[in-house]
Write a protein that holds these residues in place. Structure first.
Motif, PDB file in Angstrom:
ATOM      1  N   ALA A   1       0.831  -1.204   0.000  1.00  0.00           N
ATOM      2  CA  ALA A   1       0.000   0.000   0.000  1.00  0.00           C
ATOM      3  C   ALA A   1       0.866   1.254   0.000  1.00  0.00           C
ATOM      4  N   THR A   2       1.963   1.217   0.743  1.00  0.00           N
ATOM      5  CA  THR A   2       2.885   2.356   0.786  1.00  0.00           C
ATOM      6  C   THR A   2       3.522   2.590  -0.574  1.00  0.00           C
TER       7      THR A   2
ATOM      8  N   TYR B   1       2.368   1.655  -3.510  1.00  0.00           N
ATOM      9  CA  TYR B   1       1.357   2.125  -4.456  1.00  0.00           C
ATOM     10  C   TYR B   1       1.040   3.603  -4.230  1.00  0.00           C
ATOM     11  N   THR B   2       1.027   4.010  -2.968  1.00  0.00           N
ATOM     12  CA  THR B   2       0.786   5.425  -2.656  1.00  0.00           C
ATOM     13  C   THR B   2       1.903   6.299  -3.220  1.00  0.00           C
ATOM     14  N   LEU B   3       3.145   5.843  -3.054  1.00  0.00           N
ATOM     15  CA  LEU B   3       4.282   6.588  -3.593  1.00  0.00           C
ATOM     16  C   LEU B   3       4.221   6.649  -5.122  1.00  0.00           C
TER      17      LEU B   3
ATOM     18  N   ILE C   1       1.502   6.578  -7.006  1.00  0.00           N
ATOM     19  CA  ILE C   1       0.459   7.540  -7.371  1.00  0.00           C
ATOM     20  C   ILE C   1       0.973   8.967  -7.204  1.00  0.00           C
ATOM     21  N   GLY C   2       1.695   9.197  -6.108  1.00  0.00           N
ATOM     22  CA  GLY C   2       2.284  10.516  -5.893  1.00  0.00           C
ATOM     23  C   GLY C   2       3.279  10.875  -6.983  1.00  0.00           C
TER      24      GLY C   2
ATOM     25  N   SER D   1      -3.437   3.220 -13.598  1.00  0.00           N
ATOM     26  CA  SER D   1      -2.490   2.873 -12.537  1.00  0.00           C
ATOM     27  C   SER D   1      -3.097   1.854 -11.586  1.00  0.00           C
TER      28      SER D   1
END
Length: 214
Positions: free
Chosen positions: A18-19, A21-23, A25-26, A191
């Motif tokens: 999850a971390t 994937y968050t990075l 997206i950022g 994405s």
């Protein structure tokens, strides 16, 4: 205590993914920002960061699905349908180049050549497909894939309607606003589909290893 199924993952693993994937997206959002700042000539065109990244994401999904289907041999009918869907989307994203360098509406014929045989094969093996889908539909990958499809093919189209942006901007309407909003949301959806495919790859590898274990 019952043993965990081969597709189970730990909380630590889920949190790590999850971390990441968050990075990711950022990073994509930042890429769009830099595209506007430093690539004004091609921003949000076929040669810009956003469109190129869409193509790269879809091509990556196709490569991963081919590996899952032909090397790991996990859920071949489900992965064939996913591959046809994403492959058709990849071709559709190249409509500008195909229309310009090949012939008008070439992408439509290529999409038909991808989708129709694949759909026919899945229908012919529908019992196998339903059995595989029963397992796939209960995975995190399926949830991400469904979210990506809804964002890309439903929300981005509705949010990018010209009538909506004309109502918002009124006499200040410029088509660029509509295009930027639609393309950015579309990339977000793609994405999510990539993340879903990565999750499917991890799952398929665990299933593959479980099959190899006596």
């Amino acid at each position: 205590m019952p043993s965990s199924p081969p597709w189970a993952i730990s909380f630590r693993t889920a949190l790590l993914r999850a971390t990441l994937y968050t990075l990711a997206i950022g990073g994509i959002a930042q890429g769009g920002y830099l595209e506007v700042l430093y690539l004004p000539e091609v921003r949000y065109t076929e040669l810009g960061f956003t469109e190129f990244t869409q193509t790269l994401v879809l091509a990556s999904c196709c490569a991963l699905l081919i590996y899952i289907r032909h090397v790991l041999k996990v859920w071949p009918t489900v992965t064939l349908l996913l591959l046809a869907f994403i492959g058709a989307s990849l071709v559709r994203e190249q409509d500008y180049f195909l229309d310009h360098y090949v012939a008008e509406d070439t992408w439509k014929y290529l999409v038909a050549l991808i989708v129709l045989p694949s759909l026919g094969w899945v229908i012919f093996h529908r019992q196998r497909f339903l059995e595989e889908f029963r397992h796939y539909s209960n995975t995190f990958s399926f949830g991400l894939f469904a979210a990506g499809v809804l964002v890309t093919y439903i929300f981005s189209r509705l949010y990018g309607r010209q009538d909506f942006w004309r109502a918002v901007l009124q006499e200040h309407y410029i088509r660029d606003f509509k295009d930027i909003a639609e393309e950015a949301i579309e990339l977000l959806g793609y994405s999510l589909i990539l993340f879903a495919t990565i999750e499917l790859l991890f799952l398929a590898r665990r299933i593959y290893r479980a099959r190899q274990t006596p």
